[in-house]
Design a protein around this motif. Sequence first.
Motif, PDB file in Angstrom:
ATOM      1  N   THR A  30      46.879  49.157  37.232  1.00  7.04           N
ATOM      2  CA  THR A  30      47.877  48.494  38.073  1.00  7.04           C
ATOM      3  C   THR A  30      47.664  48.896  39.528  1.00  7.04           C
ATOM      4  O   THR A  30      47.686  50.076  39.867  1.00  7.04           O
ATOM      5  N   LEU A  31      47.455  47.898  40.392  1.00  8.23           N
ATOM      6  CA  LEU A  31      47.153  48.152  41.799  1.00  8.23           C
ATOM      7  C   LEU A  31      48.368  48.025  42.703  1.00  8.23           C
ATOM      8  O   LEU A  31      48.455  48.684  43.738  1.00  8.23           O
ATOM      9  N   LEU A  32      49.291  47.131  42.328  1.00  6.87           N
ATOM     10  CA  LEU A  32      50.456  46.876  43.176  1.00  6.87           C
ATOM     11  C   LEU A  32      51.585  46.366  42.296  1.00  6.87           C
ATOM     12  O   LEU A  32      51.348  45.570  41.386  1.00  6.87           O
ATOM     13  N   SER A  33      52.805  46.812  42.557  1.00  5.36           N
ATOM     14  CA  SER A  33      53.974  46.330  41.829  1.00  5.36           C
ATOM     15  C   SER A  33      55.003  45.810  42.818  1.00  5.36           C
ATOM     16  O   SER A  33      55.257  46.444  43.854  1.00  5.36           O
ATOM     17  N   LEU A  34      55.585  44.651  42.503  1.00  3.21           N
ATOM     18  CA  LEU A  34      56.638  44.071  43.327  1.00  3.21           C
ATOM     19  C   LEU A  34      57.927  44.010  42.527  1.00  3.21           C
ATOM     20  O   LEU A  34      57.913  43.701  41.332  1.00  3.21           O
ATOM     21  N   LEU A 121      42.706  39.005  40.754  1.00  2.00           N
ATOM     22  CA  LEU A 121      43.396  40.059  40.020  1.00  2.00           C
ATOM     23  C   LEU A 121      44.317  39.425  38.978  1.00  2.00           C
ATOM     24  O   LEU A 121      44.757  38.284  39.140  1.00  2.00           O
ATOM     25  N   VAL A 122      44.597  40.149  37.920  1.00  3.69           N
ATOM     26  CA  VAL A 122      45.521  39.680  36.894  1.00  3.69           C
ATOM     27  C   VAL A 122      46.950  39.822  37.419  1.00  3.69           C
ATOM     28  O   VAL A 122      47.337  40.883  37.915  1.00  3.69           O
ATOM     29  N   VAL A 123      47.714  38.749  37.333  1.00  2.00           N
ATOM     30  CA  VAL A 123      49.119  38.763  37.742  1.00  2.00           C
ATOM     31  C   VAL A 123      49.971  38.845  36.486  1.00  2.00           C
ATOM     32  O   VAL A 123      49.953  37.943  35.652  1.00  2.00           O
ATOM     33  N   GLU A 124      50.723  39.926  36.337  1.00  2.00           N
ATOM     34  CA  GLU A 124      51.582  40.112  35.169  1.00  2.00           C
ATOM     35  C   GLU A 124      53.036  40.140  35.600  1.00  2.00           C
ATOM     36  O   GLU A 124      53.412  40.867  36.517  1.00  2.00           O
ATOM     37  N   VAL A 134      47.011  43.599  38.400  1.00  5.88           N
ATOM     38  CA  VAL A 134      46.219  44.436  37.501  1.00  5.88           C
ATOM     39  C   VAL A 134      44.749  44.095  37.665  1.00  5.88           C
ATOM     40  O   VAL A 134      44.374  42.917  37.736  1.00  5.88           O
ATOM     41  N   GLU A 135      43.922  45.124  37.719  1.00  8.59           N
ATOM     42  CA  GLU A 135      42.474  44.930  37.818  1.00  8.59           C
ATOM     43  C   GLU A 135      41.824  45.388  36.517  1.00  8.59           C
ATOM     44  O   GLU A 135      42.063  46.511  36.051  1.00  8.59           O
ATOM     45  N   LEU A 136      41.034  44.509  35.923  1.00  4.56           N
ATOM     46  CA  LEU A 136      40.282  44.861  34.728  1.00  4.56           C
ATOM     47  C   LEU A 136      38.973  45.513  35.131  1.00  4.56           C
ATOM     48  O   LEU A 136      38.295  45.048  36.054  1.00  4.56           O
ATOM     49  N   ASN A 137      38.631  46.589  34.467  1.00  8.54           N
ATOM     50  CA  ASN A 137      37.410  47.315  34.804  1.00  8.54           C
ATOM     51  C   ASN A 137      36.628  47.646  33.529  1.00  8.54           C
ATOM     52  O   ASN A 137      37.126  48.352  32.673  1.00  8.54           O
ATOM     53  N   PRO A 138      35.411  47.134  33.368  1.00  6.55           N
ATOM     54  CA  PRO A 138      34.750  46.204  34.289  1.00  6.55           C
ATOM     55  C   PRO A 138      35.328  44.798  34.158  1.00  6.55           C
ATOM     56  O   PRO A 138      35.776  44.420  33.078  1.00  6.55           O
ATOM     57  N   PRO A 139      35.329  44.009  35.254  1.00  2.08           N
ATOM     58  CA  PRO A 139      35.924  42.673  35.203  1.00  2.08           C
ATOM     59  C   PRO A 139      35.107  41.684  34.385  1.00  2.08           C
ATOM     60  O   PRO A 139      35.656  40.773  33.781  1.00  2.08           O
ATOM     61  N   ASN A 140      33.788  41.834  34.382  1.00  4.79           N
ATOM     62  CA  ASN A 140      32.898  40.941  33.627  1.00  4.79           C
ATOM     63  C   ASN A 140      32.089  41.769  32.634  1.00  4.79           C
ATOM     64  O   ASN A 140      30.883  41.946  32.803  1.00  4.79           O
ATOM     65  N   PRO A 141      32.719  42.285  31.590  1.00  6.53           N
ATOM     66  CA  PRO A 141      31.996  43.209  30.702  1.00  6.53           C
ATOM     67  C   PRO A 141      30.824  42.576  29.982  1.00  6.53           C
ATOM     68  O   PRO A 141      29.915  43.280  29.542  1.00  6.53           O
ATOM     69  N   TRP A 142      30.834  41.249  29.875  1.00  8.24           N
ATOM     70  CA  TRP A 142      29.722  40.565  29.192  1.00  8.24           C
ATOM     71  C   TRP A 142      28.414  40.660  29.973  1.00  8.24           C
ATOM     72  O   TRP A 142      27.346  40.384  29.435  1.00  8.24           O
ATOM     73  N   ASP A 143      28.501  41.057  31.255  1.00  2.54           N
ATOM     74  CA  ASP A 143      27.280  41.188  32.050  1.00  2.54           C
ATOM     75  C   ASP A 143      26.521  42.484  31.752  1.00  2.54           C
ATOM     76  O   ASP A 143      25.386  42.651  32.201  1.00  2.54           O
ATOM     77  N   SER A 144      27.155  43.417  31.047  1.00  2.00           N
ATOM     78  CA  SER A 144      26.448  44.649  30.700  1.00  2.00           C
ATOM     79  C   SER A 144      25.350  44.339  29.703  1.00  2.00           C
ATOM     80  O   SER A 144      25.548  43.600  28.739  1.00  2.00           O
ATOM     81  N   ASP A 145      24.173  44.861  29.964  1.00  4.33           N
ATOM     82  CA  ASP A 145      23.022  44.611  29.101  1.00  4.33           C
ATOM     83  C   ASP A 145      22.771  43.110  28.944  1.00  4.33           C
ATOM     84  O   ASP A 145      22.668  42.579  27.842  1.00  4.33           O
ATOM     85  N   ALA A 146      22.701  42.403  30.093  1.00  4.02           N
ATOM     86  CA  ALA A 146      22.513  40.950  30.068  1.00  4.02           C
ATOM     87  C   ALA A 146      21.171  40.586  29.433  1.00  4.02           C
ATOM     88  O   ALA A 146      20.170  41.293  29.604  1.00  4.02           O
TER      89      ALA A 146
END
Length: 550
Positions: A30-34, A121-124, A134-146
């Motif tokens: 979570t990066l920011l909350s309003l 960013l993901v808005v929840e 919210v930031e997913l890490n890694p954001p593009n996990p399918w790119d690992s071991d392309a």
Amino acid sequence: MMDRQVRKGSVLYESRVHICMESRKQTAETLLSLSPAEVANLKDGINFFRNKTTGKEYILYKEKDHIKACKNLCKHQGGLFMKDIEELDGRSVKCTKHNWKLDVSTMKYTNPPGSFCQDELVVEMDENNGLSLVELNPPNPWDSDARAPEELAFGEVQITYLTHACMDLKLGDKRMVFDPWLTGPAFARGWWLLHEPPTDWLERLCKADLIYISHMHSDHLSYPTLKRLSQRRPDIPIYVGDTERPVFWNLDQSGIQLTNINVVPFGIWQQVDKSLRFMILMDGVHPEMDTCIIVEYKGHKILNTVDCTRPNGGRLPEKVALMMSDFAGGASGFPMTFSGGKFTEEWKAQFIKAERRKLLNYKAQLVKDLQPRIYCPFAGYFVESHPSDNKGIVEPPEGTKIYKDSWDFGPYLKILNSAVRDEIFLHSSWIKEYFTWAGFKNYNLVVRMIETDEDFSPFPGGYDYLVDFLDLSFPKERPSREHPYEEIRCRVNVIRYVVKNGLLWDDLYIGFQTRLQRDPDIYHHLFWNHFQIKLPLTPPNWRSFLMHCG
């Protein structure tokens, strides 16, 4: 894969359930909350925010009820953006370093054109209308071991639709099946399959190398189907995501013997063989229960977003070979089961028409953005069918074989009806016992629960009672204080079956087993979310209850 006992929440997953772990599983930060007040004050268009704790800057773009968000950080050389006063459309920001321009409504850079896309960013939203980025890490996990796509022989990959959301994938010499609902009802006989599955469906399941089940809703996790499968092949590998509420939370109570259930972390490739792997991803809107999947065979990707509202927070691989998604919606009792106030049949028809149009537009835009080679819409192929509901299927598409004459109501109704005369319900104190077990309170809402017959008329000898969730009391009359109020009529066999077995209220709400009125017309997210997702993982201790009653 570890063959050991693992505790998830308060349920004990025994050695038959495996947790597949690797070090780089996908995480969410979570990066920011309003606050709800800050969300209410968001203006249409561009909004700038700063996290006072971390000092980092963010941009939110609001268009009607939809919000997009990103970091206030230019991809070129990390400059901050400010509003671009030269653009009259109110959608653009300009970098203070080199004047790069970003259209926040599309997250694409317009100057220079065709350069980058900004990472969203993901808005929840929470139950009080507060907001988190919210930031997913890694954001593009399918790119690992392309892996680069390899040439395929004709027929090497085959995808067969079985019914609803169930697909049979032949990938080389391996077979994989998604979400097998192939017999029996879903949601306490509220849904029935529209299409007749192939006559060899059980043989197909038994021959599968693995099965993926996306989430716990019974049109995807079908215990009647799994019961038939377990009698033939109890050790078939079944894979589910590591959701907050375990997909198989009710396995022990179901009595079904499945010995090879694998719970896997999000965003990690699961290697089947040297050519085939898959990755399960969470939903950005319902991460506690919904998942989707990417399957890769020889470098060719198949994306199945299933029922996810915002799969992987909206970040998905582009130009996959095949994309599948639901297209019909409808997994809700709203507004079909509501009455009173604005809920006329005409209003419902117009609302449903508008919602379907919005859903189709969203799916069409998603396909346009991702540009898969092939798009396959599926799921939504069910019918609300029971002797009390069914008006028959009129004029089906030519050549379509449907379940019109094949619904086997008897065994499932017998199971539901057996709960009506259970000894528990001879004692009115079951009401306090059940709602105390459920654990929802300190919320200003009064609910009237009425047990009914199949036509939603009061059930002779049935219970009609009030629950005040502010202090979890059971008054004879509505309290004098100001309070929101809901009246819920429930078919007696379904509500008692749900109560007896400690099941989620999806069977009531999504299964069209209720009729609801509310005053004022407000959706009480905290209440429904608790009873649909957050009930305890073990059922009430009715044996102890009866001993004390005796």
